[in-house]
Design an enzyme around this catalytic site. Structure first.
Site, PDB file in Angstrom:
ATOM      1  N   LYS A  84       0.857  -1.189   0.000  1.00 49.88           N
ATOM      2  CA  LYS A  84       0.000   0.000   0.000  1.00 49.88           C
ATOM      3  C   LYS A  84       0.888   1.233   0.000  1.00 49.88           C
ATOM      4  O   LYS A  84       1.972   1.225   0.607  1.00 49.88           O
ATOM      5  CB  LYS A  84      -0.866   0.015   1.275  1.00 49.88           C
TER       6      LYS A  84
ATOM      7  N   GLY B  55     -26.679   1.084   3.037  1.00 48.34           N
ATOM      8  CA  GLY B  55     -25.919   1.862   2.066  1.00 48.34           C
ATOM      9  C   GLY B  55     -26.142   1.374   0.651  1.00 48.34           C
ATOM     10  O   GLY B  55     -25.734   0.270   0.287  1.00 48.34           O
ATOM     11  N   VAL B  56     -26.852   2.207  -0.133  1.00 49.24           N
ATOM     12  CA  VAL B  56     -27.062   1.846  -1.543  1.00 49.24           C
ATOM     13  C   VAL B  56     -26.387   2.904  -2.425  1.00 49.24           C
ATOM     14  O   VAL B  56     -26.990   3.509  -3.291  1.00 49.24           O
ATOM     15  CB  VAL B  56     -28.559   1.673  -1.896  1.00 49.24           C
ATOM     16  N   GLY B  57     -25.077   3.125  -2.115  1.00 51.16           N
ATOM     17  CA  GLY B  57     -24.293   4.074  -2.909  1.00 51.16           C
ATOM     18  C   GLY B  57     -23.988   3.454  -4.252  1.00 51.16           C
ATOM     19  O   GLY B  57     -24.832   3.425  -5.152  1.00 51.16           O
TER      20      GLY B  57
ATOM     21  N   VAL C 240     -21.759   0.158  -4.668  1.00 47.57           N
ATOM     22  CA  VAL C 240     -21.795  -1.300  -4.550  1.00 47.57           C
ATOM     23  C   VAL C 240     -23.174  -1.767  -4.090  1.00 47.57           C
ATOM     24  O   VAL C 240     -23.753  -2.705  -4.654  1.00 47.57           O
ATOM     25  CB  VAL C 240     -20.714  -1.815  -3.557  1.00 47.57           C
TER      26      VAL C 240
ATOM     27  N   TYR D  93     -26.009  -0.424  -4.430  1.00 45.47           N
ATOM     28  CA  TYR D  93     -26.998  -0.263  -5.512  1.00 45.47           C
ATOM     29  C   TYR D  93     -26.919  -1.449  -6.487  1.00 45.47           C
ATOM     30  O   TYR D  93     -27.935  -2.081  -6.804  1.00 45.47           O
ATOM     31  CB  TYR D  93     -26.756   1.067  -6.240  1.00 45.47           C
TER      32      TYR D  93
HETATM   33  P1  NAD Z   1     -20.317   4.691  -1.686  1.00 42.73           P
HETATM   34  O1  NAD Z   1     -19.737   5.847  -0.944  1.00 42.73           O
HETATM   35  O2  NAD Z   1     -20.673   4.864  -3.117  1.00 42.73           O
HETATM   36  O3  NAD Z   1     -21.630   4.145  -0.939  1.00 42.73           O
HETATM   37  C1  NAD Z   1     -21.783   4.139   0.441  1.00 42.73           C
HETATM   38  C2  NAD Z   1     -23.204   4.572   0.726  1.00 42.73           C
HETATM   39  O4  NAD Z   1     -23.415   4.469   2.118  1.00 42.73           O
HETATM   40  C3  NAD Z   1     -23.504   6.020   0.335  1.00 42.73           C
HETATM   41  O5  NAD Z   1     -24.677   6.084  -0.451  1.00 42.73           O
HETATM   42  C4  NAD Z   1     -23.697   6.710   1.671  1.00 42.73           C
HETATM   43  O6  NAD Z   1     -24.649   7.767   1.611  1.00 42.73           O
HETATM   44  C5  NAD Z   1     -24.195   5.565   2.516  1.00 42.73           C
HETATM   45  N1  NAD Z   1     -24.044   5.778   3.946  1.00 42.73           N
HETATM   46  C6  NAD Z   1     -23.111   6.472   4.624  1.00 42.73           C
HETATM   47  N2  NAD Z   1     -23.345   6.436   5.939  1.00 42.73           N
HETATM   48  C7  NAD Z   1     -24.446   5.668   6.105  1.00 42.73           C
HETATM   49  C8  NAD Z   1     -25.172   5.245   7.227  1.00 42.73           C
HETATM   50  N3  NAD Z   1     -24.827   5.586   8.466  1.00 42.73           N
HETATM   51  N4  NAD Z   1     -26.263   4.458   7.040  1.00 42.73           N
HETATM   52  C9  NAD Z   1     -26.643   4.095   5.789  1.00 42.73           C
HETATM   53  N5  NAD Z   1     -25.993   4.482   4.689  1.00 42.73           N
HETATM   54  C10 NAD Z   1     -24.899   5.257   4.840  1.00 42.73           C
HETATM   55  O7  NAD Z   1     -19.252   3.509  -1.492  1.00 42.73           O
HETATM   56  P2  NAD Z   1     -19.170   2.139  -2.292  1.00 42.73           P
HETATM   57  O8  NAD Z   1     -18.095   2.258  -3.320  1.00 42.73           O
HETATM   58  O9  NAD Z   1     -20.506   1.684  -2.667  1.00 42.73           O
HETATM   59  O10 NAD Z   1     -18.551   1.187  -1.162  1.00 42.73           O
HETATM   60  C11 NAD Z   1     -19.365   0.735  -0.085  1.00 42.73           C
HETATM   61  C12 NAD Z   1     -18.488   0.052   0.947  1.00 42.73           C
HETATM   62  O11 NAD Z   1     -17.815  -1.066   0.351  1.00 42.73           O
HETATM   63  C13 NAD Z   1     -17.384   0.921   1.543  1.00 42.73           C
HETATM   64  O12 NAD Z   1     -17.162   0.539   2.877  1.00 42.73           O
HETATM   65  C14 NAD Z   1     -16.173   0.557   0.721  1.00 42.73           C
HETATM   66  O13 NAD Z   1     -14.969   0.791   1.438  1.00 42.73           O
HETATM   67  C15 NAD Z   1     -16.400  -0.916   0.497  1.00 42.73           C
HETATM   68  N6  NAD Z   1     -15.738  -1.449  -0.691  1.00 42.73           N
HETATM   69  C16 NAD Z   1     -16.033  -0.931  -1.900  1.00 42.73           C
HETATM   70  C17 NAD Z   1     -15.422  -1.447  -3.034  1.00 42.73           C
HETATM   71  C18 NAD Z   1     -15.737  -0.896  -4.395  1.00 42.73           C
HETATM   72  O14 NAD Z   1     -15.404  -1.552  -5.400  1.00 42.73           O
HETATM   73  N7  NAD Z   1     -16.379   0.262  -4.491  1.00 42.73           N
HETATM   74  C19 NAD Z   1     -14.475  -2.499  -2.914  1.00 42.73           C
HETATM   75  C20 NAD Z   1     -14.224  -3.036  -1.648  1.00 42.73           C
HETATM   76  C21 NAD Z   1     -14.858  -2.496  -0.532  1.00 42.73           C
END
Ligand code: NAD
Length: 358
Positions: free
Chosen positions: A93, A193-195, A197, A199
């Protein structure tokens, strides 16, 4: 050695060596470039399975010691994740201590690119918090040791659809192990969390006949899930306690803790979020409640798998095959945990160590 047993102070050089030795390192590199303000740390934990691959994080830190600790812990985690993903990579890292203002981002990231290049390929960099694809392209102008550039992964470089696919496979493995069900039809999944991933995961699960309940703090994200899948919505502080089959944390870290665990009704926890457990001991509390837990770094590894296959010029089909295999890896972890009467977290770590230490 378990991370919680690692001791030592980073305030002295001896303390630092003691700390990295207990964590099983490895190499720790630092580079300063006063002309651009670059202060970079590259931690290479283990390269027994291949060159270390891990993102380049560029955020502010209160102290240099905090940045070093972050690099050391994250790189170590990457070794475990790569080992269980069956990719030919070790764990590394980079942490760039972000100055208040990066005067010339191009020069700054090019300087970091030269640092990566000087490491001769033992560390391969990628995107992480605080870096953009434009920054990554500047790094790539100085070194071939990089796994995410616009040319390799497209304009947004977003691995989320792959991550969601891996999480769905992990959920299916847990469902078969715990509920003896081969499909998701009629099962109820609560997604925190439906950001991005969350979603994609919701979309996939609904298409497979699952019922979903969601929460988010972003009204737009909620509205999209309601409009597209007719999702049930609950308040963010209620999602973990929904009466459902599977709880999928896909928002923040440390949401599985001494306060939330007693309220969880799902018999399976399987989601994308990093560092879901507030404390290692929380894994024991899940067992005590007879909850099957899919260790986060195993189920959310698809982004790393995708980056590795891109870097090694392998096809998307190879990436997909390895992502689908998250099912088998998790099933083996569940099975061994039951047989050996250990937590799934302990077994995942043991299985990773069996691979990268031998
Ligand atoms: P993102 O930021 O797009 O989505 C996260 C969602 O969680 C957002 O919509 C946010 O508004 C919501 N959120 C924040 N606080 C909240 C709460 N207290 N209650 C409910 N919802 C809440 O992130 P992402 O890329 O979708 O990743 C989601 C998780 O997966 C993160 O922890 C990330 O580290 C992990 N992750 C992601 C990936 C990837 O490929 N994106 C890979 C490995 C791990």
């Amino acid at each position: 050695m378990k991370l919680e047993h690692v001791s030592g102070s980073l305030e002295t050089v001896e303390g630092l060596f003691n700390y990295v030795e207990q964590m099983g390192y490895g190499e720790l590199h630092m580079k300063m470039d006063p002309a651009t303000g670059l202060k970079a740390i590259v931690a290479i934990h283990n390269t027994n399975l291949g060159p270390a691959l891990g993102g380049c994080r560029c955020i502010e830190y209160p102290t240099t010691a905090a940045a070093v600790v972050d690099a050391l812990r994250l790189a170590r985690g990457m070794t475990y994740k790569a080992a269980l993903s069956s990719i030919p990579q070790g764990g590394g890292k980079a942490v760039l201590i972000r100055p208040q203002k990066i005067q010339d981002p191009k020069a700054y990231f090019e300087a970091f690119g030269r640092f990566v290049n000087d490491l001769g390929g033992r560390y391969i960099t990628a995107k992480d918090s605080g870096t953009t694809m434009e920054n990554l392209d500047h790094i790539a102008s100085q070194t071939p040791f990089i796994a995410s550039t616009t040319a390799m992964t497209g304009e947004d470089g977003d691995p989320s659809p792959y991550t969601a696919l891996g999480v769905r496979r992990g959920i299916e493995a847990a469902v078969y192990f715990k509920l003896k069900r081969k499909n998701m039809e009629g099962l109820h999944v609560a997604i925190q969390g439906v950001g991005v991933v969350g979603y994609f995961l919701a979309k996939d699960l609904v298409a497979r006949g699952a019922k979903i309940t969601i929460s988010d703090i972003n009204p737009d994200a909620i509205q999209r899930a309601v409009d597209e899948f007719g999702a049930n919505v609950v308040n963010p502080n209620e999602i973990h306690a929904v009466d459902c089959d599977i709880y999928a944390p896909c928002a923040l870290g440390a949401t599985l803790n001494k306060d939330s665990i007693p309220q969880i009704k799902a018999s399976i926890i399987a989601g994308a979020a990093n560092n879901q457990l507030a404390e290692p001991a929380d894994c024991d509390s899940l067992i005590a409640k007879n909850i099957l837990y899919a260790p986060d770094y195993v189920i959310n590894a698809a982004g790393l798998i995708h980056a590795s296959t891109k870097y090694n010029h392998l096809s998307d089909d190879v990436a997909k095959e390895k992502i689908l295999a998250i099912y088998d890896t998790l099933y083996t972890i569940f099975d061994r945990a039951q047989l050996e009467q250990k937590t799934t977290c302990e077994i995942a770590d043991t299985m990773a160590e069996e691979k990268f230490l031998n």
